[in-house]
Design an enzyme around this catalytic site. Structure first.
Site, PDB file in Angstrom:
ATOM      1  N   GLY A  85      46.323 -50.767  10.125  1.00 18.24           N
ATOM      2  CA  GLY A  85      47.130 -49.696  10.717  1.00 18.24           C
ATOM      3  C   GLY A  85      48.333 -50.153  11.513  1.00 18.24           C
ATOM      4  O   GLY A  85      49.340 -49.451  11.584  1.00 18.24           O
ATOM      5  N   GLU A 102      48.506 -52.548  18.539  1.00 19.87           N
ATOM      6  CA  GLU A 102      47.642 -51.568  17.872  1.00 19.87           C
ATOM      7  C   GLU A 102      48.422 -50.311  17.524  1.00 19.87           C
ATOM      8  O   GLU A 102      49.418 -49.987  18.183  1.00 19.87           O
ATOM      9  CB  GLU A 102      46.479 -51.186  18.807  1.00 19.87           C
ATOM     10  N   ASP A 151      41.681 -44.460  20.143  1.00 17.60           N
ATOM     11  CA  ASP A 151      40.953 -43.196  20.150  1.00 17.60           C
ATOM     12  C   ASP A 151      39.822 -43.311  21.162  1.00 17.60           C
ATOM     13  O   ASP A 151      39.984 -42.984  22.332  1.00 17.60           O
ATOM     14  CB  ASP A 151      40.453 -42.907  18.724  1.00 17.60           C
ATOM     15  N   LYS A 189      44.969 -41.382  22.349  1.00 18.82           N
ATOM     16  CA  LYS A 189      44.337 -40.053  22.368  1.00 18.82           C
ATOM     17  C   LYS A 189      43.593 -39.850  23.689  1.00 18.82           C
ATOM     18  O   LYS A 189      43.227 -40.819  24.354  1.00 18.82           O
ATOM     19  CB  LYS A 189      43.360 -39.940  21.208  1.00 18.82           C
ATOM     20  N   VAL A 219      45.656 -38.060  12.939  1.00 25.50           N
ATOM     21  CA  VAL A 219      47.046 -38.253  12.535  1.00 25.50           C
ATOM     22  C   VAL A 219      47.173 -39.326  11.454  1.00 25.50           C
ATOM     23  O   VAL A 219      46.333 -40.233  11.370  1.00 25.50           O
ATOM     24  CB  VAL A 219      47.940 -38.620  13.747  1.00 25.50           C
ATOM     25  N   ASP A 228      46.288 -44.345   8.147  1.00 20.95           N
ATOM     26  CA  ASP A 228      45.892 -43.807   6.835  1.00 20.95           C
ATOM     27  C   ASP A 228      44.847 -42.712   6.938  1.00 20.95           C
ATOM     28  O   ASP A 228      44.182 -42.551   7.961  1.00 20.95           O
ATOM     29  CB  ASP A 228      45.287 -44.925   5.983  1.00 20.95           C
TER      30      ASP A 228
HETATM   31  P1  5GP Z   1      38.710 -46.455  18.475  1.00 22.98           P
HETATM   32  O1  5GP Z   1      37.795 -47.634  18.457  1.00 22.98           O
HETATM   33  O2  5GP Z   1      39.738 -46.509  19.578  1.00 22.98           O
HETATM   34  O3  5GP Z   1      37.952 -45.156  18.474  1.00 22.98           O
HETATM   35  O4  5GP Z   1      39.436 -46.426  17.076  1.00 22.98           O
HETATM   36  C1  5GP Z   1      40.588 -47.122  16.809  1.00 22.98           C
HETATM   37  C2  5GP Z   1      40.887 -47.145  15.339  1.00 22.98           C
HETATM   38  O5  5GP Z   1      40.448 -45.936  14.713  1.00 22.98           O
HETATM   39  C3  5GP Z   1      42.365 -47.223  15.074  1.00 22.98           C
HETATM   40  O6  5GP Z   1      42.805 -48.554  14.986  1.00 22.98           O
HETATM   41  C4  5GP Z   1      42.502 -46.480  13.773  1.00 22.98           C
HETATM   42  O7  5GP Z   1      42.282 -47.369  12.708  1.00 22.98           O
HETATM   43  C5  5GP Z   1      41.382 -45.463  13.796  1.00 22.98           C
HETATM   44  N1  5GP Z   1      41.854 -44.128  14.226  1.00 22.98           N
HETATM   45  C6  5GP Z   1      41.595 -43.506  15.389  1.00 22.98           C
HETATM   46  N2  5GP Z   1      42.172 -42.296  15.441  1.00 22.98           N
HETATM   47  C7  5GP Z   1      42.833 -42.148  14.267  1.00 22.98           C
HETATM   48  C8  5GP Z   1      43.665 -41.108  13.733  1.00 22.98           C
HETATM   49  O8  5GP Z   1      43.941 -40.040  14.312  1.00 22.98           O
HETATM   50  N3  5GP Z   1      44.178 -41.339  12.491  1.00 22.98           N
HETATM   51  C9  5GP Z   1      43.918 -42.465  11.790  1.00 22.98           C
HETATM   52  N4  5GP Z   1      44.482 -42.566  10.583  1.00 22.98           N
HETATM   53  N5  5GP Z   1      43.149 -43.470  12.274  1.00 22.98           N
HETATM   54  C10 5GP Z   1      42.624 -43.312  13.502  1.00 22.98           C
END
Ligand code: 5GP
Length: 184
Positions: free
Chosen positions: A48, A104, A108, A136, A158, A164
């Site tokens: 990403g 990054e 999320d 987020k 998103v 993706d």
């Molecule tokens: P976390 O561990 O912070 O929950 O997740 C991070 C990863 O989740 C990001 O690097 C991304 O790959 C994916 N991700 C989180 N939210 C989104 C989103 O809204 N859209 C997409 N395409 N990937 C997301």
């Protein structure tokens, strides 16, 4: 690819290509000031962060910038975080004494990044900071100190600019909210 090319798949364009580029330029000026006189190792998180890395790295006005990549497991084809982090591809660079800046696309839950930061810090780095283009609201629940944040966005799924859904939409120049009909 422009938003107009996938209009029916997006409910909204959240950030235009120009807004993204202006923000990355702004962040780059801060990074240049903060790291003056030091070399930086940018660590991009595949896949990403490819676009953020490419544009951020080119915006930095210093030859003391190196790039390396890691791949860790994330969402797969769904839209929910698994919370499980696995290294799929490790760095090629020795981190001893290095100033590392993790690049990054989005935070999320923050689970991926807090794990990654601890992992890199355990390798003898001089410093580890994080730059994320998007954050987020849920990220606030996890203790992860992110030095550079581009945009705070709502809690929607998103796509675009590297992000993706099932490997698609990464080549969209802007960032948009994916329409629910695409994944339900
Ligand atoms: P976390 O561990 O912070 O929950 O997740 C991070 C990863 O989740 C990001 O690097 C991304 O790959 C994916 N991700 C989180 N939210 C989104 C989103 O809204 N859209 C997409 N395409 N990937 C997301």
């Amino acid at each position: 690819m422009e938003p107009a090319d996938v209009r029916d798949d997006l409910t909204e364009v959240l950030l235009t290509e120009q807004q993204i580029h202006e923000k990355l330029a702004e962040i780059s000026r801060r990074i240049e000031t903060d790291y003056a006189g030091r070399s930086i190792l940018l660590v991009g998180v595949l896949r990403g962060a490819v676009m953020v890395m490419a544009d951020l790295a080119r915006e930095l006005k210093s030859p003391e910038v190196e790039m390396d990549w890691m791949a860790v497991s994330s969402y797969g084809a769904g839209t929910q975080s698994s919370g499980v982090v696995r290294i799929l591809k490790d760095l090629d660079t020795d981190l001893t004494g290095r100033h590392v800046l993790i690049v990054e696309d989005i935070i999320d839950s923050g689970l991926t990044l807090s794990w990654l930061r601890a992992n890199l810090e355990s390798r003898g780095t001089a410093s580890v900071e994080i730059c994320a283009l998007l954050r987020k609201p849920d990220a606030a629940k996890v203790e992860v100190d992110v030095r550079y944040v581009g945009f705070e966005i709502p809690n929607a799924f998103v796509v675009g600019y590297g992000l993706d859904y099932a490997e698609k939409y990464r080549n969209l120049r802007a960032i948009g909210i994916l329409a629910p009909h695409v994944y339900t």
